[in-house]
Design a protein around this motif. Structure first.
Motif, PDB file in Angstrom:
ATOM      1  N   PHE A   1      18.074  -5.896  67.967  1.00 52.05           N
ATOM      2  CA  PHE A   1      17.177  -4.897  67.394  1.00 52.05           C
ATOM      3  C   PHE A   1      17.476  -3.465  67.814  1.00 52.05           C
ATOM      4  O   PHE A   1      16.928  -2.534  67.240  1.00 52.05           O
ATOM      5  CB  PHE A   1      15.728  -5.227  67.778  1.00 52.05           C
ATOM      6  CG  PHE A   1      15.227  -6.505  67.176  1.00 52.05           C
ATOM      7  CD1 PHE A   1      14.810  -6.550  65.858  1.00 52.05           C
ATOM      8  CD2 PHE A   1      15.170  -7.666  67.930  1.00 52.05           C
ATOM      9  CE1 PHE A   1      14.335  -7.722  65.304  1.00 52.05           C
ATOM     10  CE2 PHE A   1      14.698  -8.852  67.383  1.00 52.05           C
ATOM     11  CZ  PHE A   1      14.286  -8.880  66.057  1.00 52.05           C
ATOM     12  N   GLY A   2      18.330  -3.272  68.805  1.00 48.76           N
ATOM     13  CA  GLY A   2      18.540  -1.940  69.334  1.00 48.76           C
ATOM     14  C   GLY A   2      19.864  -1.294  68.994  1.00 48.76           C
ATOM     15  O   GLY A   2      20.076  -0.135  69.307  1.00 48.76           O
ATOM     16  N   SER A   3      20.760  -2.018  68.346  1.00 44.18           N
ATOM     17  CA  SER A   3      22.072  -1.468  68.033  1.00 44.18           C
ATOM     18  C   SER A   3      22.174  -1.133  66.540  1.00 44.18           C
ATOM     19  O   SER A   3      21.932  -2.000  65.695  1.00 44.18           O
ATOM     20  CB  SER A   3      23.172  -2.457  68.401  1.00 44.18           C
ATOM     21  OG  SER A   3      24.427  -2.000  67.915  1.00 44.18           O
ATOM     22  N   TYR A   4      22.541   0.087  66.232  1.00 46.83           N
ATOM     23  CA  TYR A   4      22.675   0.482  64.827  1.00 46.83           C
ATOM     24  C   TYR A   4      23.760  -0.308  64.099  1.00 46.83           C
ATOM     25  O   TYR A   4      23.831  -0.293  62.869  1.00 46.83           O
ATOM     26  CB  TYR A   4      22.922   1.987  64.709  1.00 46.83           C
ATOM     27  CG  TYR A   4      24.270   2.435  65.199  1.00 46.83           C
ATOM     28  CD1 TYR A   4      25.358   2.492  64.335  1.00 46.83           C
ATOM     29  CD2 TYR A   4      24.463   2.797  66.529  1.00 46.83           C
ATOM     30  CE1 TYR A   4      26.604   2.889  64.792  1.00 46.83           C
ATOM     31  CE2 TYR A   4      25.702   3.195  66.986  1.00 46.83           C
ATOM     32  CZ  TYR A   4      26.763   3.246  66.115  1.00 46.83           C
ATOM     33  OH  TYR A   4      27.991   3.642  66.569  1.00 46.83           O
ATOM     34  N   ARG A   5      24.589  -1.024  64.820  1.00 48.72           N
ATOM     35  CA  ARG A   5      25.646  -1.836  64.213  1.00 48.72           C
ATOM     36  C   ARG A   5      25.157  -3.223  63.805  1.00 48.72           C
ATOM     37  O   ARG A   5      25.906  -3.987  63.199  1.00 48.72           O
ATOM     38  CB  ARG A   5      26.813  -1.983  65.176  1.00 48.72           C
ATOM     39  CG  ARG A   5      27.495  -0.670  65.447  1.00 48.72           C
ATOM     40  CD  ARG A   5      28.659  -0.858  66.359  1.00 48.72           C
ATOM     41  NE  ARG A   5      29.290   0.431  66.584  1.00 48.72           N
ATOM     42  CZ  ARG A   5      29.963   0.731  67.652  1.00 48.72           C
ATOM     43  NH1 ARG A   5      30.115  -0.150  68.614  1.00 48.72           N
ATOM     44  NH2 ARG A   5      30.495   1.933  67.779  1.00 48.72           N
TER      45      ARG A   5
ATOM     46  N   TYR B   1      18.679  -3.769  63.230  1.00 48.08           N
ATOM     47  CA  TYR B   1      18.433  -2.521  63.935  1.00 48.08           C
ATOM     48  C   TYR B   1      17.080  -1.933  63.531  1.00 48.08           C
ATOM     49  O   TYR B   1      16.814  -1.715  62.350  1.00 48.08           O
ATOM     50  CB  TYR B   1      19.553  -1.534  63.626  1.00 48.08           C
ATOM     51  CG  TYR B   1      19.376  -0.167  64.229  1.00 48.08           C
ATOM     52  CD1 TYR B   1      19.271   0.004  65.606  1.00 48.08           C
ATOM     53  CD2 TYR B   1      19.318   0.956  63.417  1.00 48.08           C
ATOM     54  CE1 TYR B   1      19.127   1.270  66.167  1.00 48.08           C
ATOM     55  CE2 TYR B   1      19.184   2.221  63.969  1.00 48.08           C
ATOM     56  CZ  TYR B   1      19.077   2.368  65.343  1.00 48.08           C
ATOM     57  OH  TYR B   1      18.924   3.618  65.895  1.00 48.08           O
ATOM     58  N   GLN B   2      16.208  -1.735  64.514  1.00 50.74           N
ATOM     59  CA  GLN B   2      14.876  -1.169  64.343  1.00 50.74           C
ATOM     60  C   GLN B   2      14.014  -1.922  63.331  1.00 50.74           C
ATOM     61  O   GLN B   2      13.120  -1.343  62.724  1.00 50.74           O
ATOM     62  CB  GLN B   2      14.962   0.317  63.978  1.00 50.74           C
ATOM     63  CG  GLN B   2      15.553   1.151  65.089  1.00 50.74           C
ATOM     64  CD  GLN B   2      15.503   2.635  64.797  1.00 50.74           C
ATOM     65  OE1 GLN B   2      15.318   3.061  63.660  1.00 50.74           O
ATOM     66  NE2 GLN B   2      15.678   3.430  65.822  1.00 50.74           N
ATOM     67  N   ALA B   3      14.279  -3.201  63.142  1.00 53.82           N
ATOM     68  CA  ALA B   3      13.501  -3.998  62.188  1.00 53.82           C
ATOM     69  C   ALA B   3      12.173  -4.462  62.758  1.00 53.82           C
ATOM     70  O   ALA B   3      11.313  -4.923  62.012  1.00 53.82           O
ATOM     71  CB  ALA B   3      14.320  -5.214  61.738  1.00 53.82           C
ATOM     72  N   ALA B   4      11.990  -4.342  64.072  1.00 56.63           N
ATOM     73  CA  ALA B   4      10.736  -4.768  64.699  1.00 56.63           C
ATOM     74  C   ALA B   4      10.512  -3.932  65.956  1.00 56.63           C
ATOM     75  O   ALA B   4      11.433  -3.718  66.739  1.00 56.63           O
ATOM     76  CB  ALA B   4      10.804  -6.254  65.064  1.00 56.63           C
ATOM     77  N   GLY B   5       9.283  -3.475  66.133  1.00 48.22           N
ATOM     78  CA  GLY B   5       8.936  -2.690  67.311  1.00 48.22           C
ATOM     79  C   GLY B   5       8.800  -3.569  68.541  1.00 48.22           C
ATOM     80  O   GLY B   5       8.338  -4.709  68.457  1.00 48.22           O
TER      81      GLY B   5
END
Length: 177
Positions: free
Chosen positions: A153-157, A161-165
């Protein structure tokens, strides 16, 4: 002292675990949850913590009339995530059901950290494109391995990525190095 006695949680620790799980559940399923609950991810430090959260979230959801489905991905990760993906309708989710007032179902995906490496990337690509717009479900992703959950969830690759808080309580976050 026996090995079992050494590892058994003390009553105070159990209360703390229960209190933390209840706090997580209350934050996740607040009074606006069915309408405005973005997907969330949670890192649990132990099996006991994970079970306490699942129990607390299930109880909080039931008190608000939110149906819950718990899916343990660990026995067959790719197959089980593919089965979840097959149930999603993306943008069409409300049009397909025909009932915009239907309560969304909370899906608790246990063992989601199993996907936290390059060898398990495949199933997360179609899942992301389907789940992020689906309105029939609320999402809680649970894992035990913080680095694998960050990888997902934390890597833009990565496709998630950023799909869940991140709703991991401070008490359960790994110490910064």
């Amino acid at each position: 002292m026996s090995r079992q006695e050494e590892s058994a949680p003390t009553p105070a620790a159990a209360r703390t675990l229960t209190a933390i799980a209840t706090q997580v559940a209350g934050g996740f399923l607040h009074h606006l949850a069915p309408s405005f609950r973005p997907p969330a991810r949670l890192i649990c430090p132990s099996d006991e913590a994970e079970q306490a959260v699942v129990d607390a979230v299930t109880q909080a959801a039931a008190s608000r009339g939110v149906p819950v489905e718990i899916i343990d991905l660990r026995p067959a990760p790719a197959e089980r995530l593919d089965a979840v993906t097959a149930r999603l309708d993306g943008w069409r989710s409300r049009a397909v059901d025909g009932n915009p007032d239907a309560m969304p179902t909370l899906l608790i995906l246990r063992g989601f950290d199993v996907f936290g490496d390059d060898t398990h990337e495949g199933p997360t690509y179609p899942f992301r494109s389907q789940f992020q717009f689906d309105q029939k479900f609320l999402w809680l992703f649970i894992g035990r391995d913080a680095s694998r959950m960050r990888f997902l969830f934390g890597s833009y690759r990565r496709p998630l990525y950023q799909a869940a808080g991140d709703i991991t309580p401070e008490d359960w976050r790994p110490a910064s190095s």
